[in-house]
Design a protein around this motif. Structure first.
Motif, PDB file in Angstrom:
ATOM      1  N   PHE A 293       0.807  -1.227   0.000  1.00 62.83           N
ATOM      2  CA  PHE A 293       0.000   0.000   0.000  1.00 62.83           C
ATOM      3  C   PHE A 293       0.842   1.281   0.000  1.00 62.83           C
ATOM      4  CE2 PHE A 293      -3.490  -2.901   1.771  1.00 62.83           C
ATOM      5  CZ  PHE A 293      -3.975  -3.154   0.496  1.00 62.83           C
TER       6      PHE A 293
ATOM      7  N   MET B 240       1.496   2.162  -3.468  1.00 62.05           N
ATOM      8  CA  MET B 240       0.320   2.762  -4.114  1.00 62.05           C
ATOM      9  C   MET B 240       0.209   4.237  -3.719  1.00 62.05           C
ATOM     10  SD  MET B 240      -1.835   1.517  -6.244  1.00 62.05           S
ATOM     11  CE  MET B 240      -2.738   0.000  -6.230  1.00 62.05           C
TER      12      MET B 240
ATOM     13  N   TYR C 182      -4.388   9.466  -9.910  1.00 60.91           N
ATOM     14  CA  TYR C 182      -5.327   8.342  -9.917  1.00 60.91           C
ATOM     15  C   TYR C 182      -6.608   8.733 -10.649  1.00 60.91           C
ATOM     16  CZ  TYR C 182      -8.515   4.717  -8.210  1.00 60.91           C
ATOM     17  OH  TYR C 182      -9.440   3.707  -8.131  1.00 60.91           O
TER      18      TYR C 182
ATOM     19  N   SER D  48     -12.938  -8.983  -6.006  1.00 58.50           N
ATOM     20  CA  SER D  48     -11.842  -9.946  -5.907  1.00 58.50           C
ATOM     21  C   SER D  48     -12.400 -11.287  -5.418  1.00 58.50           C
ATOM     22  CB  SER D  48     -10.760  -9.446  -4.941  1.00 58.50           C
ATOM     23  OG  SER D  48      -9.870 -10.508  -4.660  1.00 58.50           O
TER      24      SER D  48
ATOM     25  N   ARG E  50     -12.854 -13.144  -1.505  1.00 56.87           N
ATOM     26  CA  ARG E  50     -14.128 -13.688  -1.014  1.00 56.87           C
ATOM     27  C   ARG E  50     -13.980 -15.168  -0.684  1.00 56.87           C
ATOM     28  NH1 ARG E  50     -15.086  -9.360   0.346  1.00 56.87           N
ATOM     29  NH2 ARG E  50     -16.031  -7.773  -0.952  1.00 56.87           N
TER      30      ARG E  50
ATOM     31  N   LEU F 273     -23.089  -3.484   0.458  1.00 52.08           N
ATOM     32  CA  LEU F 273     -22.167  -2.600  -0.258  1.00 52.08           C
ATOM     33  C   LEU F 273     -22.827  -1.328  -0.776  1.00 52.08           C
ATOM     34  CD1 LEU F 273     -19.312  -2.292  -1.544  1.00 52.08           C
ATOM     35  CD2 LEU F 273     -20.280  -3.281  -3.602  1.00 52.08           C
TER      36      LEU F 273
ATOM     37  N   MET G 218      -4.848   3.767   3.149  1.00 50.48           N
ATOM     38  CA  MET G 218      -4.319   4.116   1.820  1.00 50.48           C
ATOM     39  C   MET G 218      -5.426   4.737   0.970  1.00 50.48           C
ATOM     40  SD  MET G 218      -4.420   2.771  -1.522  1.00 50.48           S
ATOM     41  CE  MET G 218      -4.826   1.057  -1.299  1.00 50.48           C
ATOM     42  N   VAL G 219      -6.609   4.123   1.031  1.00 51.10           N
ATOM     43  CA  VAL G 219      -7.734   4.622   0.232  1.00 51.10           C
ATOM     44  C   VAL G 219      -8.076   6.053   0.674  1.00 51.10           C
ATOM     45  CG1 VAL G 219     -10.179   4.278  -0.305  1.00 51.10           C
ATOM     46  CG2 VAL G 219      -8.633   2.317  -0.267  1.00 51.10           C
TER      47      VAL G 219
ATOM     48  N   VAL H 295      -5.610   8.392  -0.859  1.00 52.67           N
ATOM     49  CA  VAL H 295      -5.648   8.577  -2.316  1.00 52.67           C
ATOM     50  C   VAL H 295      -6.970   9.179  -2.794  1.00 52.67           C
ATOM     51  CG1 VAL H 295      -5.434   7.427  -4.572  1.00 52.67           C
ATOM     52  CG2 VAL H 295      -3.978   6.705  -2.686  1.00 52.67           C
TER      53      VAL H 295
ATOM     54  N   GLY I 273     -16.849   0.708  -6.689  1.00 50.43           N
ATOM     55  CA  GLY I 273     -17.812  -0.385  -6.541  1.00 50.43           C
ATOM     56  C   GLY I 273     -19.140   0.083  -5.967  1.00 50.43           C
TER      57      GLY I 273
ATOM     58  N   SER J 135     -19.616   1.509  -2.876  1.00 47.78           N
ATOM     59  CA  SER J 135     -19.747   1.486  -1.415  1.00 47.78           C
ATOM     60  C   SER J 135     -19.489   2.881  -0.851  1.00 47.78           C
ATOM     61  CB  SER J 135     -18.723   0.530  -0.809  1.00 47.78           C
ATOM     62  OG  SER J 135     -17.464   1.164  -0.736  1.00 47.78           O
TER      63      SER J 135
ATOM     64  N   GLY K  95     -17.068   3.728   0.492  1.00 49.04           N
ATOM     65  CA  GLY K  95     -15.615   3.939   0.439  1.00 49.04           C
ATOM     66  C   GLY K  95     -14.951   3.635   1.769  1.00 49.04           C
TER      67      GLY K  95
ATOM     68  N   LEU L 172     -14.921   0.348   4.315  1.00 49.60           N
ATOM     69  CA  LEU L 172     -13.713  -0.445   4.572  1.00 49.60           C
ATOM     70  C   LEU L 172     -13.390  -0.486   6.072  1.00 49.60           C
ATOM     71  CD1 LEU L 172     -11.634   0.836   1.527  1.00 49.60           C
ATOM     72  CD2 LEU L 172     -12.647  -1.444   1.792  1.00 49.60           C
TER      73      LEU L 172
ATOM     74  N   TYR M 229     -15.473  -7.815  10.411  1.00 47.72           N
ATOM     75  CA  TYR M 229     -15.206  -9.097   9.751  1.00 47.72           C
ATOM     76  C   TYR M 229     -14.199  -9.918  10.552  1.00 47.72           C
ATOM     77  CZ  TYR M 229     -17.779  -7.710   5.506  1.00 47.72           C
ATOM     78  OH  TYR M 229     -18.749  -7.332   4.608  1.00 47.72           O
TER      79      TYR M 229
HETATM   80  C1  HEM Z   1      -5.518   3.525  -5.386  1.00 42.77           C
HETATM   81  C2  HEM Z   1      -5.706   2.304  -4.976  1.00 42.77           C
HETATM   82  C3  HEM Z   1      -6.972   1.784  -4.393  1.00 42.77           C
HETATM   83  C4  HEM Z   1      -8.139   2.421  -4.100  1.00 42.77           C
HETATM   84  C5  HEM Z   1      -8.476   3.891  -4.274  1.00 42.77           C
HETATM   85  C6  HEM Z   1      -9.049   1.432  -3.587  1.00 42.77           C
HETATM   86  C7  HEM Z   1     -10.340   1.688  -3.167  1.00 42.77           C
HETATM   87  C8  HEM Z   1     -11.232   0.771  -2.717  1.00 42.77           C
HETATM   88  C9  HEM Z   1     -12.580   1.047  -2.276  1.00 42.77           C
HETATM   89  C10 HEM Z   1     -13.207   2.413  -2.217  1.00 42.77           C
HETATM   90  C11 HEM Z   1     -13.147  -0.127  -1.940  1.00 42.77           C
HETATM   91  C12 HEM Z   1     -14.579  -0.352  -1.426  1.00 42.77           C
HETATM   92  C13 HEM Z   1     -15.467  -0.944  -2.486  1.00 42.77           C
HETATM   93  C14 HEM Z   1     -15.847   0.071  -3.525  1.00 42.77           C
HETATM   94  O1  HEM Z   1     -16.796   0.812  -3.313  1.00 42.77           O
HETATM   95  O2  HEM Z   1     -15.164   0.099  -4.562  1.00 42.77           O
HETATM   96  C15 HEM Z   1     -12.169  -1.161  -2.159  1.00 42.77           C
HETATM   97  C16 HEM Z   1     -12.364  -2.495  -1.903  1.00 42.77           C
HETATM   98  C17 HEM Z   1     -11.382  -3.440  -2.005  1.00 42.77           C
HETATM   99  N1  HEM Z   1     -10.086  -3.255  -2.417  1.00 42.77           N
HETATM  100 FE1  HEM Z   1      -9.243  -1.505  -2.918  1.00 42.77          FE
HETATM  101  N2  HEM Z   1      -8.411   0.219  -3.533  1.00 42.77           N
HETATM  102  C18 HEM Z   1      -7.141   0.388  -4.035  1.00 42.77           C
HETATM  103  C19 HEM Z   1      -6.174  -0.586  -4.138  1.00 42.77           C
HETATM  104  C20 HEM Z   1      -6.309  -1.879  -3.757  1.00 42.77           C
HETATM  105  C21 HEM Z   1      -5.281  -2.886  -3.795  1.00 42.77           C
HETATM  106  C22 HEM Z   1      -3.831  -2.696  -4.222  1.00 42.77           C
HETATM  107  C23 HEM Z   1      -5.835  -4.036  -3.386  1.00 42.77           C
HETATM  108  C24 HEM Z   1      -5.088  -5.329  -3.298  1.00 42.77           C
HETATM  109  C25 HEM Z   1      -5.394  -6.342  -2.559  1.00 42.77           C
HETATM  110  C26 HEM Z   1      -7.222  -3.779  -3.097  1.00 42.77           C
HETATM  111  C27 HEM Z   1      -8.143  -4.702  -2.666  1.00 42.77           C
HETATM  112  C28 HEM Z   1      -9.441  -4.440  -2.356  1.00 42.77           C
HETATM  113  C29 HEM Z   1     -10.349  -5.460  -1.875  1.00 42.77           C
HETATM  114  C30 HEM Z   1     -10.036  -6.928  -1.678  1.00 42.77           C
HETATM  115  C31 HEM Z   1     -11.556  -4.821  -1.648  1.00 42.77           C
HETATM  116  C32 HEM Z   1     -12.840  -5.464  -1.092  1.00 42.77           C
HETATM  117  C33 HEM Z   1     -12.846  -5.244   0.427  1.00 42.77           C
HETATM  118  C34 HEM Z   1     -14.054  -5.835   1.096  1.00 42.77           C
HETATM  119  O3  HEM Z   1     -15.156  -5.797   0.541  1.00 42.77           O
HETATM  120  O4  HEM Z   1     -13.894  -6.365   2.220  1.00 42.77           O
HETATM  121  N3  HEM Z   1      -7.470  -2.460  -3.304  1.00 42.77           N
HETATM  122  N4  HEM Z   1     -11.006  -0.590  -2.611  1.00 42.77           N
END
Ligand code: HEM
Length: 370
Positions: A93, A96, A104, A119, A123, A139, A309-310, A313, A321, A323, A325, A329, A336
């Protein structure tokens, strides 16, 4: 004669380095930020693949009716490896975070509505570890996590099929571990012994007595330093809650009546293994429990680190997705949890010198097995 192996043929270097183009054929025209974004996700999916393999192996081991002692060392190695893999993902992270918000945003729109939320491997890991559907946080517009794994037109995808298969792949690691813990001899007694319930009840009583004495000691020390009457009262309430909480936990009074005896035995086994880990037969089970704690801790830290990290950024905006955000998380990091009882046990462990004596230590020599 066997053809000499090349590094590039074995590792498939040309193939893997040609896969970072995202929605276009090659990465040649993409910004470095986007190629890094894709690459980090790909590496993380590979780490998840390894973690999933370890998880299946450890679960398979514990789903046996009798788990051979000599295989516990490899289970511990598998659990530790999984914890390290989640640590490595969290370690990506900061990389990133070298990407600014504006950088971004330059390519973010093309992802929508794709998200890490889709992913499938993550899951699968959650499901196989034992995260229950009822624990999940909705979500947003995607509905359930299963809906989010389908293609945009609602048809099944490789991701949704893979996760649907995993939902059928039972038992979960949690259930397999609980069944194994349930068989643990407590004061030399096993569930098939006629007086097992009585032996377990006596152990729980003796342990709660010892724990209450320890808490009283700790309370005396704390009260000594209290400044006001109100402080003394507050401390009294807190320590009393610890004593009541320990007994309620070990007697499983939070459970429906028909579950109580089984859950109580499992919780007593956790305390027994942690407390008497010097008994040869309990040494590796204790390491297994420690491996589970390490794994879940690494998983939670991964979730927390991802959220930070989120936040850095994209701030607190809605995720691609759909959510909430960062808020979503943070909720996952908090809620969880899978191995609740393994963690809860930590609150009631006491010093070795304060423990009730072990009965039938001869039942814990190597070669007996659970
Ligand atoms: C700039 C980079 C990233 C941003 C801004 C970001 C943002 C987000 C956000 C906002 C969510 C919540 C779901 C949604 O509404 O989309 C999410 C979920 C998730 N992200 Fe990232 N993400 C980034 C990088 C990564 C990386 C490198 C991974 C690698 C493993 C990752 C893995 C996941 C996973 C597994 C979820 C699902 C979490 C859950 O539902 O428990 N993300 N991400």
């Amino acid at each position: 004669m066997r053809k000499a192996t090349n590094y590039w043929d074995y590792i498939k270097v040309e193939e893997i380095t040609s896969l970072q183009g995202g929605l276009v054929a090659t990465d040649a025209g993409l910004a470095n930020d986007e190629v890094m974004f894709i690459t980090i996700h790909q590496i993380d999916e590979l780490w998840l693949k390894l973690a999933l393999r370890e998880l299946v192996s450890v679960r398979d081991l514990f789903k046996q009716e009798r788990v051979p002692e000599q295989s516990l060392a490899s289970a511990v190695r598998g659990l530790r490896r999984m914890a390290l893999l989640f640590g490595l993902i969290a370690d990506h992270f900061p990389l990133m975070e070298t990407m600014t918000t504006r950088d971004y945003l330059a390519f973010r729109d093309k992802l929508s509505p794709a998200s890490g939320f889709q992913s499938a491997q993550l899951r699968e890991i959650e499901i196989l570890m034992g995260l229950a559907d009822e624990q999940r946080i909705p979500l947003g517009h995607e509905g359930t996590y299963m809906r989010a794994l389908k293609s945009a037109d609602g048809t099944e995808s490789a991701a949704s099929r893979r996760v649907a298969r995993r939902r059928e792949d039972l038992p979960t690691l949690k259930d397999a571990i609980v069944a194994w813990l349930h068989r643990t001899p407590i004061q030399g007694s096993t569930p098939s012994d006629a007086d097992d319930a009585e032996v377990v009840r006596r152990f729980v009583d003796a342990y709660c007595g010892a724990q209450a004495r320890e808490v009283d000691e700790a309370m005396k020390l704390a009260v000594h330093d209290a400044l006001t009457e109100r402080d003394v009262e507050r401390l009294g309430e807190r320590y009393t809650k610890e004593k009541i909480g320990a007994r309620a936990f070990l007697e499983a009074s939070d459970q429906p009546e028909e579950e109580r005896a089984r859950v109580s035995r499992v919780r007593a086994a956790l305390v027994f293994i942690e407390s008497y880990r010097e008994l040869p037969l309990l040494a590796f089970p204790r390491e297994v429990i420690d491996g589970i704690v390490a794994l879940e801790q690494a998983f939670v830290i991964f979730r927390q680190r991802h959220a930070r990290m989120v936040e850095r950024v994209i701030g607190r905006r809605v995720g691609t997705g759909g959510s909430a955000g960062v808020d979503y998380l943070d909720q996952t990091a908090l809620r969880y949890r899978i191995f609740h009882d393994v963690w809860a046990t930590r609150t009631l462990l006491i010093r070795e010198s304060a423990l009730p004596p072990v009965e039938k230590p001869e039942a814990y020599t190597l070669g007996v097995g659970q």
